[in-house]
Write an enzyme that holds these catalytic residues in place. Structure first.
Site, PDB file in Angstrom:
ATOM      1  N   LYS A 175      38.332  34.428  37.327  1.00 53.15           N
ATOM      2  CA  LYS A 175      37.426  34.778  36.223  1.00 53.15           C
ATOM      3  C   LYS A 175      37.035  33.525  35.436  1.00 53.15           C
ATOM      4  O   LYS A 175      35.849  33.248  35.225  1.00 53.15           O
ATOM      5  CB  LYS A 175      38.080  35.799  35.275  1.00 53.15           C
ATOM      6  CG  LYS A 175      37.114  36.320  34.235  1.00 53.15           C
ATOM      7  CD  LYS A 175      37.820  36.940  33.047  1.00 53.15           C
ATOM      8  CE  LYS A 175      38.112  35.885  32.002  1.00 53.15           C
ATOM      9  NZ  LYS A 175      38.606  36.402  30.733  1.00 53.15           N
ATOM     10  N   ASP A 194      35.499  40.443  34.000  1.00 55.42           N
ATOM     11  CA  ASP A 194      36.368  40.606  32.829  1.00 55.42           C
ATOM     12  C   ASP A 194      36.529  42.102  32.578  1.00 55.42           C
ATOM     13  O   ASP A 194      36.129  42.929  33.400  1.00 55.42           O
ATOM     14  CB  ASP A 194      35.784  39.870  31.613  1.00 55.42           C
ATOM     15  CG  ASP A 194      34.603  40.620  31.024  1.00 55.42           C
ATOM     16  OD1 ASP A 194      34.023  41.486  31.719  1.00 55.42           O
ATOM     17  OD2 ASP A 194      34.266  40.373  29.852  1.00 55.42           O
TER      18      ASP A 194
END
Ligand code: SF4
Length: 277
Positions: A175, A194
């Site tokens: 991420k 996310d």
């Protein structure tokens, strides 16, 4: 009355018809069905229509992207930063925190420690007081100082521009690496997943998975690569503005006609109970 079937305003013309390929049961019919214990339901046509529904159909994906573009043109990362290193630090600090909260901390932090070398000279304990308000500050201090030391020692003080090297930095998973690669270097190596992207991808039936890595792979298959960077930012903004976790503002959402999320708060289309965020 079952949730999500009360028409509080007329459907927008045209778009609902396309979704009608799925199952569009008029509210009156549903109410009658529930009153008669389901004896007069239209079970057979419903089953046939539902089997033809493809949440990943190209025209549906295109409609989702069109709506997102209309809602959030030019969406980008909300973390304040001036360099790749600052973005990396801000992204590490944003875990389990909000961008607003991180943006309160980072201006003073980067004034106090203006370079990656300045961070590399610290111990995690020295950094802790400066980032305490972002939460999980002990682990974050270790990650930031550890990343700085490795960047100075192994990458000449420059944040690496590829996924493999970024993943060698302490505290950096896909991420964070995707945020830095996409936002700063404009390299579409993957899709940022996310908490917002996780939730909304499931609601929109772009994935049935719940693990970030699998969700990312699913999104990379259905979203055109040239949209990966923008799509992530648009979905994150959508998660902040409308498709919020507990009470999505479906009545105000332009995606409503193509969204069958089981936890919608208002709907003109059938709900799919497994499509929940
Ligand atoms: S209709 Fe509701 S659940 Fe679906 S994307 Fe919009 S806000 Fe989210």
């Amino acid at each position: 009355m079952p949730r999500g079937i009360t028409p509080r305003r007329p459907a927008r013309s045209g778009r609902q018809d396309r979704v009608g390929k799925v199952v569009v049961q008029k509210p009156e019919a549903r109410i009658a069905s529930s009153r008669t214990g389901g004896a007069k339901t239209q079970a057979t046509p419903k089953a046939k229509k539902k089997s033809s529904y493809d949440p990943l159909a190209p025209d549906r994906i295109a409609e989702i992207l069109r709506c997102l573009e209309q809602l959030y043109p030019g969406a980008t990362c909300a973390l304040t930063h001036k360099t790749a290193w600052e973005l990396l630090v801000a992204t590490i600090l944003s875990a389990q925190s909000t961008d607003v909260n991180v943006n309160r901390v980072t201006p003073e932090l980067f004034r106090k420690y203006p370079t990656v070398e300045a961070f590399a000279a610290l111990t995690p304990e020295q950094l802790e007081p400066d980032i305490r308000s972002t939460g999980f500050f002990r682990n974050k201090s270790k990650s930031v100082v550890g990343a700085a030391k490795k960047i100075v020692a192994d990458f000449g003080g420059q944040v690496p521009q590829n996924m493999a090297d970024l993943l060698t930095l302490p505290g950096v998973a896909r991420k964070t690496a995707n945020v830095v690669l996409g936002t700063w270097f404009k390299i579409a190596e993957g899709v940022v997943v996310d908490t917002h992207v996780q939730r909304i991808s499931r609601r929109l039936e772009l994935t049935t998975n719940s693990e970030p890595q699998k969700i990312e792979q699913d999104l990379m298959r259905v979203i055109p690569r040239e949209k990966w960077i923008l799509f992530s930012h648009q979905i994150i903004w959508h998660g902040r503005k409308l498709c919020i976790a507990r009470k999505p503002k479906c009545v105000d959402c332009p995606l409503e006609n193509v969204c069958h999320a089981g936890d919608k708060t208002w709907s003109t289309v059938d709900l799919h109970k497994d499509a929940v965020g």
